[in-house]
Design a protein around this motif. Structure first.
Motif, PDB file in Angstrom:
ATOM      1  N   LYS A 101       0.865  -1.283   0.064  1.00 51.47           N
ATOM      2  CA  LYS A 101       0.075   0.221   0.124  1.00 51.47           C
ATOM      3  C   LYS A 101       0.699   1.359   0.147  1.00 51.47           C
ATOM      4  CE  LYS A 101      -3.988   1.861   2.071  1.00 51.47           C
ATOM      5  NZ  LYS A 101      -4.167   2.805   3.262  1.00 51.47           N
ATOM      6  N   LEU A 104       2.164   1.855  -3.480  1.00 49.12           N
ATOM      7  CA  LEU A 104       1.441   2.248  -4.404  1.00 49.12           C
ATOM      8  C   LEU A 104       1.095   3.689  -4.276  1.00 49.12           C
ATOM      9  CD1 LEU A 104      -0.741  -0.552  -4.438  1.00 49.12           C
ATOM     10  CD2 LEU A 104       0.562  -0.065  -6.372  1.00 49.12           C
ATOM     11  N   LYS A 133      -9.019  -0.908  -5.297  1.00 45.22           N
ATOM     12  CA  LYS A 133      -8.561   0.756  -5.531  1.00 45.22           C
ATOM     13  C   LYS A 133      -7.324   0.533  -6.438  1.00 45.22           C
ATOM     14  CE  LYS A 133      -6.957   4.577  -2.569  1.00 45.22           C
ATOM     15  NZ  LYS A 133      -6.709   5.111  -1.459  1.00 45.22           N
ATOM     16  N   TYR A 134      -6.412  -0.325  -6.308  1.00 46.97           N
ATOM     17  CA  TYR A 134      -5.432  -0.619  -7.040  1.00 46.97           C
ATOM     18  C   TYR A 134      -5.115  -1.881  -7.905  1.00 46.97           C
ATOM     19  CZ  TYR A 134      -3.751   3.261  -4.079  1.00 46.97           C
ATOM     20  OH  TYR A 134      -3.618   4.342  -3.464  1.00 46.97           O
ATOM     21  N   TRP A 169       1.874  -4.418 -10.634  1.00 45.91           N
ATOM     22  CA  TRP A 169       1.253  -3.303 -10.493  1.00 45.91           C
ATOM     23  C   TRP A 169       1.900  -2.163 -11.522  1.00 45.91           C
ATOM     24  CZ3 TRP A 169       1.437  -6.096  -6.268  1.00 45.91           C
ATOM     25  CH2 TRP A 169       0.416  -6.469  -5.682  1.00 45.91           C
ATOM     26  N   VAL A 171       1.086   1.876 -11.676  1.00 46.83           N
ATOM     27  CA  VAL A 171       0.254   2.856 -11.032  1.00 46.83           C
ATOM     28  C   VAL A 171      -0.619   3.568 -11.947  1.00 46.83           C
ATOM     29  CG1 VAL A 171       0.469   4.988  -9.708  1.00 46.83           C
ATOM     30  CG2 VAL A 171       1.978   3.082  -9.095  1.00 46.83           C
TER      31      VAL A 171
END
Length: 183
Positions: A101, A104, A133-134, A169, A171
């Motif tokens: 978290k 990110l 959310k991500y 991930w 962003v």
């Protein structure tokens, strides 16, 4: 903040130091490209960073505890306020959610974040909210088990019953998660 998160039992290595099998990083680099300089915020003894360097990347390597690789200045990742570099790391499991978290939240758009987690990291209602959310861009599941060795003692820990995967991930990504296998 890091030390307040730590709740270790007698069977866990101090600061959750479990070195990464070199095969993990080599397999990731077959499948993913990163920016020229990569941030490794939990570098340990350089098991990920050295493989990245062997493949032509520059590595900004830091850790909360100096173990002979990277910056000798010990850096608590939770004190880092902004990040513009791609991240490749195997974070401490006891704070994996918070580590992810934080990565990110401090990273600028288009930064790629690759974290090695247990496959079971996909489970859980709180994580589901984080994943909404991500969104995860890709998950690379290892079909053959990796050996992440406590205190980097690979000769002592020859096998592992835990399934691992690279979670990727980017962003700002809002698409669906792609699942691929590493054979």
């Amino acid at each position: 903040m890091f030390d307040t998160l730590m709740k270790l039992d007698k069977d866990r290595e101090v600061l959750d130091f479990y070195a990464t099998d070199k095969r993990a990083t080599k397999e990731l680099l077959i499948r993913e490209n990163f920016r020229e300089t990569i941030y490794e915020p939990a570098c340990g003894q350089g098991h990920i960073g050295k493989v990245l360097e062997e493949h032509g990347y520059r590595v900004k390597a830091e850790d909360i505890c100096y173990r002979g690789y990277g910056s000798k200045r010990e850096v608590d990742f939770f004190t880092v306020k902004e990040n513009t570099l791609d991240i490749v790391t195997n974070p401490p499991y006891f704070c994996a959610d918070k580590f992810l978290k934080h990565a990110l939240e401090i990273s600028v758009p288009k930064v790629k974040i690759a974290m090695l987690f247990r496959l079971a990291f996909l489970e859980g209602q709180k994580r589901y909210e984080l994943f909404k959310k991500y969104p995860i861009k890709k998950v690379y599941v290892f079909s053959k088990r990796l050996n992440c060795a406590k205190n980097a003692e690979f000769e002592k820990y020859k096998s592992n019953a835990i399934a691992f995967a690279w979670f990727i991930w980017e962003v700002g990504y809002t698409g669906i998660t792609q699942l691929q296998w590493i054979l």
